[in-house]
Write an enzyme that holds these catalytic residues in place. Structure first.
Site, PDB file in Angstrom:
ATOM      1  N   GLU A 285       0.840  -1.198   0.000  1.00  0.00           N
ATOM      2  CA  GLU A 285       0.000   0.000   0.000  1.00  0.00           C
ATOM      3  C   GLU A 285       0.879   1.254   0.000  1.00  0.00           C
ATOM      4  OE1 GLU A 285      -3.508   1.982   2.810  1.00  0.00           O
ATOM      5  OE2 GLU A 285      -2.134   0.497   3.653  1.00  0.00           O
ATOM      6  N   HIS A 286       1.804   1.327   0.962  1.00  0.00           N
ATOM      7  CA  HIS A 286       2.750   2.442   1.060  1.00  0.00           C
ATOM      8  C   HIS A 286       4.168   1.900   0.909  1.00  0.00           C
ATOM      9  CE1 HIS A 286      -0.663   3.480   3.841  1.00  0.00           C
ATOM     10  NE2 HIS A 286      -0.631   4.595   3.129  1.00  0.00           N
TER      11      HIS A 286
END
EC number: 1.1.1.23
Length: 434
Positions: free
Chosen positions: A330-331
């Site tokens: 996601e990040h």
């Protein structure tokens, strides 16, 4: 038990260990799904009466008429005016940055004309009405309001309807203030699966929308799954994730806190560091051990880091990038010298934070790009929420008389090959000389 898992990409069992660490299957709790299904069916059947009943049962908010569930805009602006100056300035600054970034995403209608006068193109139109779910209760999520509402308004959505539960009738002023700043059009004090049902099917008070966005609890997620198809939805998000690639030259405390920033969300959140420097990994582990006891959410951090966190020794940064692509986080933080060099090797990530000063937390709140990101490896095939999620594309086809002579013969030949005589005739009727 170790505070955080240690892995080495050189170990024979590394791939298996990494797969086990990454394994996450969303719990499909049958009782939650069935409860959501029952609530949705009831709201669809009884409308406002069901909304009133569930709002009283779950939020302990009793009103005589569903129209009383709408929160007047005057209350939003009063909430905005009541904020401490620093908090209001922060909200407005974040909103301005989010708006500036998303304005660059706006799609435009385009056309081109062929030599025979046939015009082809694509027309961009916004959705008519969008619903935004914002969690209520003790937690305040003004950033979610900004990140979901601003792209919708930039896209040109005429009507944006926010729903947010108000347990015991207590409204969250910072959420209402964010709604005023972001351009929300209407807001209702409803939550849970019943709010999703009201947005999907419409009631006498709450208008039906075309798409529902925004985070929620397990009941909200189950309801969104069930109404998909009747309306669009953004995504069903899994636990938060951060993957850091570091060359070993960023302060260890910075990296430890970056790992904490996602691990503190909940026990299923995932925080992973990839680094070719074994001594630096030891420094980060020591920083985690030293800093963790002072964190207010230390209990959550301990479980998250022990179960799903890892410090991974890799051969080099090229291998780190290859592992990152497999994880599709996601990040992704690339905390190195010349981060652009390594970013060029990344194909799968929701958001990429480049350089030592680009902490993931800045992206959560105010950098500008959206913080609604694909999780659970879905970054392999999906993207952050953006203006394009609130716009539709229609193909434009205007065939000239001359163009119909060429295209008609091609279409008729293909249609006859498929055994579709009416298709063929429809094309042939427009031929000057069949």
């Amino acid at each position: 038990m170790a505070l955080i898992n240690r892995l080495d990409s050189r170990d024979p069992g590394f791939k298996t260990a990494l797969s086990q660490l990454l394994a996450f299957e969303a719990e499909q709790d049958e009782s939650i799904d069935q409860a959501a299904a029952g609530i949705l069916a009831d709201v669809r059947r009884r409308g406002d009466a069901a909304l009133l009943e569930y709002t009283q049962r779950f939020d302990r908010l009793a009103v005589d008429d569903a129209t009383a569930l709408e929160i007047p805009q005057a209350d939003w602006h009063a909430a905005l005016d009541s904020l401490p100056a620093a908090q209001r300035q922060a909200l407005e600054a974040a909103a301005a940055r989010v708006r500036a970034y998303h304005e660059r995403q706006r799609g435009e209608t385009w056309t081109y004309t062929e030599a025979d006068g046939t015009m082809l193109g694509q027309q961009i139109t916004a959705l008519d009405r969008v619903g935004l779910y914002v969690p209520g209760g003790k937690a305040a999520y003004p950033s979610s309001v900004l990140m979901n509402a601003i792209p919708a308004k930039v896209a040109g959505v005429p009507e944006l309807i926010m729903v947010t539960p108000t347990p015991d009738g207590v409204r969250n002023p910072i959420v209402l203030a964010a709604a005023a700043i972001a351009g929300v059009d209407r807001a209702f004090a409803i939550g849970g699966a019943q709010a999703v049902g009201a947005l999907a099917y419409g009631t006498a008070t709450v208008p039906a929308v075309d798409k529902i966005v925004g985070p929620g609890n397990a009941y909200v997620a189950a309801a969104k799954r069930r109404v998909f198809g009747t309306v669009g939805i953004d995504m069903i998000a899994g636990p938060s994730e951060i993957l850091v690639i570091c060359d070993g030259k960023t302060p260890a405390d910075w990296i430890a806190m970056d790992l904490f920033s996602q691990a503190e969300h909940d026990e299923l959140a995932q925080s992973i560091l990839l680094c070719p420097d074994a001594a630096f990994l030891a420094e980060v582990e020591a920083a985690i051990e030293r800093l963790l006891p002072g964190m207010p959410r230390a209990d959550i951090l301990r479980v998250s880091l022990a179960n799903r966190g890892a410090l991974i020794l890799v051969r080099d940064l090229e291998e780190a990038c290859a592992i990152a692509n497999d994880i599709a986080p996601e990040h992704l933080e690339i905390s190195t010298e010349q981060p652009q060099r390594w970013t060029a090797l990344i194909r799968h990530a929701g958001a990429i934070f480049m350089g030592r000063y680009s902490s993931e937390a800045l992206g959560d709140y105010c950098a500008g790009p959206n913080h609604v990101l694909p999780t659970s490896r879905t970054a392999r095939f999906s993207s952050p929420l953006g203006v394009y999620d609130f716009q539709k594309r229609s193909s434009l086809i205007q065939v000239s008389r001359e163009g119909a002579q060429t295209l008609g013969r091609i279409a008729a030949e293909l249609a006859l090959g498929e055994g579709l005589q009416a298709h063929a005739a429809s094309a042939q009727y427009r031929l000057d000389q069949p």
